[in-house]
Design an enzyme around this catalytic site. Structure first.
Site, PDB file in Angstrom:
ATOM      1  CG  HIS A 145      -1.890  -1.053   1.404  1.00 21.65           C
ATOM      2  ND1 HIS A 145      -2.032  -1.753   2.499  1.00 21.65           N
ATOM      3  CD2 HIS A 145      -2.843  -1.349   0.319  1.00 21.65           C
ATOM      4  CE1 HIS A 145      -3.171  -2.648   2.223  1.00 21.65           C
ATOM      5  NE2 HIS A 145      -3.632  -2.435   1.072  1.00 21.65           N
ATOM      6  CE  LYS A 179     -13.921  -7.123   4.050  1.00 18.33           C
ATOM      7  NZ  LYS A 179     -12.945  -6.619   2.906  1.00 18.33           N
ATOM      8  NE  ARG A 228      -2.136  -7.392  -4.914  1.00 18.63           N
ATOM      9  CZ  ARG A 228      -2.950  -7.722  -3.936  1.00 18.63           C
ATOM     10  NH1 ARG A 228      -2.500  -8.099  -2.585  1.00 18.63           N
ATOM     11  NH2 ARG A 228      -3.993  -7.997  -4.038  1.00 18.63           N
ATOM     12  CB  SER A 273      -4.073  -6.977   4.288  1.00 16.80           C
ATOM     13  OG  SER A 273      -3.794  -5.734   3.885  1.00 16.80           O
TER      14      SER A 273
HETATM   15  O1  PNS Z   1      -8.711  -3.088   0.243  1.00 17.66           O
HETATM   16  P1  PNS Z   1     -10.024  -3.658  -0.271  1.00 17.66           P
HETATM   17  O2  PNS Z   1     -10.794  -4.547   0.340  1.00 17.66           O
HETATM   18  O3  PNS Z   1      -9.530  -4.260  -1.677  1.00 17.66           O
HETATM   19  O4  PNS Z   1     -10.886  -2.513  -0.711  1.00 17.66           O
HETATM   20  C1  PNS Z   1     -12.281  -2.526  -1.584  1.00 17.66           C
HETATM   21  C2  PNS Z   1     -12.967  -1.250  -1.185  1.00 17.66           C
HETATM   22  C3  PNS Z   1     -13.057  -0.752  -0.091  1.00 17.66           C
HETATM   23  C4  PNS Z   1     -12.290  -0.335  -2.234  1.00 17.66           C
HETATM   24  C5  PNS Z   1     -14.378  -1.584  -1.958  1.00 17.66           C
HETATM   25  O5  PNS Z   1     -15.039  -2.732  -1.387  1.00 17.66           O
HETATM   26  C6  PNS Z   1     -15.274  -0.571  -1.943  1.00 17.66           C
HETATM   27  O6  PNS Z   1     -15.172   0.493  -2.669  1.00 17.66           O
HETATM   28  N1  PNS Z   1     -16.392  -0.601  -1.104  1.00 17.66           N
HETATM   29  C7  PNS Z   1     -17.314   0.429  -0.955  1.00 17.66           C
HETATM   30  C8  PNS Z   1     -18.623   0.240  -1.712  1.00 17.66           C
HETATM   31  C9  PNS Z   1     -18.599   0.381  -3.061  1.00 17.66           C
HETATM   32  O7  PNS Z   1     -18.665   1.557  -3.604  1.00 17.66           O
HETATM   33  N2  PNS Z   1     -18.101  -0.656  -3.894  1.00 17.66           N
HETATM   34  C10 PNS Z   1     -18.016  -0.494  -5.211  1.00 17.66           C
HETATM   35  C11 PNS Z   1     -18.940  -0.291  -6.121  1.00 17.66           C
HETATM   36  S1  PNS Z   1     -20.269  -1.298  -6.228  1.00 17.66           S
END
Ligand code: PNS
Length: 162
Positions: free
Chosen positions: A18, A42, A91, A129
């Site tokens: 990150h 979650k 990645r 993570s």
């Molecule tokens: O670190 P991650 O878990 O890959 O992050 C995922 C994240 C937080 C970017 C994603 O789950 C997110 O944006 N969640 C908020 C809800 C949302 O807007 N989802 C995308 C469109 S449905």
């Protein structure tokens, strides 16, 4: 006009991968808002306060980085913060499908906000993570994959004293 990007994620916990993306992002954007997703349904290893604390300590040298939390739709949060872009790290090919799907959904939800992908440094290509938590849980050495502060927090979480 200031170029602002949201760098969203779970950051459970923040890794050196990150950090690599944040440093690359800062070469492009005037300001980055690192936004911690707070999804009540979650399960996370660390609370949102702990994740915030680890990010603040790890990123304290970066003056143009702000740390915040959000829930609900990412594009709504990005619009509220007047950001022009969402920054995501890529990645390997395995990330592509999920990232592509999310970026296209976000574009459908708000056409004003662009998703920008940056390739992570090669040394972080396998870092996540989840894999770090899995290794640490069973006593694997994860030194050098997270900041020293995060390393301590992970050790405390899994009850190791060394
Ligand atoms: O670190 P991650 O878990 O890959 O992050 C995922 C994240 C937080 C970017 C994603 O789950 C997110 O944006 N969640 C908020 C809800 C949302 O807007 N989802 C995308 C469109 S449905």
């Amino acid at each position: 006009m200031q170029k602002v990007a949201i760098y969203p994620g779970s950051f459970d916990p923040v890794t050196n991968g990150h950090l690599d993306i944040i440093e690359r992002g800062l070469n492009i954007f005037d300001k980055l808002i690192v936004a911690i997703m707070h999804n009540p349904v979650k399960e996370y290893l660390f609370t949102v306060e702990e994740r915030f604390d680890m990010l603040s300590t790890t990123l304290k040298k970066f003056k143009t980085v702000e740390i915040d939390t959000f829930d609900g739709l990412l594009v709504d949060y990005a619009a509220k913060r007047k950001a022009q872009a969402i920054l995501r790290g890529m990645r390997a090919v395995s990330d592509f499908e999920y990232e592509f799907q999310m970026a296209l959904m976000n574009r459908r939800l708000n056409r004003e906000i662009q998703t920008v992908f940056l390739m992570t440094g090669l040394r972080w290509i396998f870092t996540s993570s989840s894999i770090i938590k899995e290794a640490a849980q069973f006593g694997g050495n994860i030194e050098g994959m997270v900041s020293p502060f995060v390393y301590q927090k992970i050790k405390e979480k899994f009850g190791r004293k060394d």
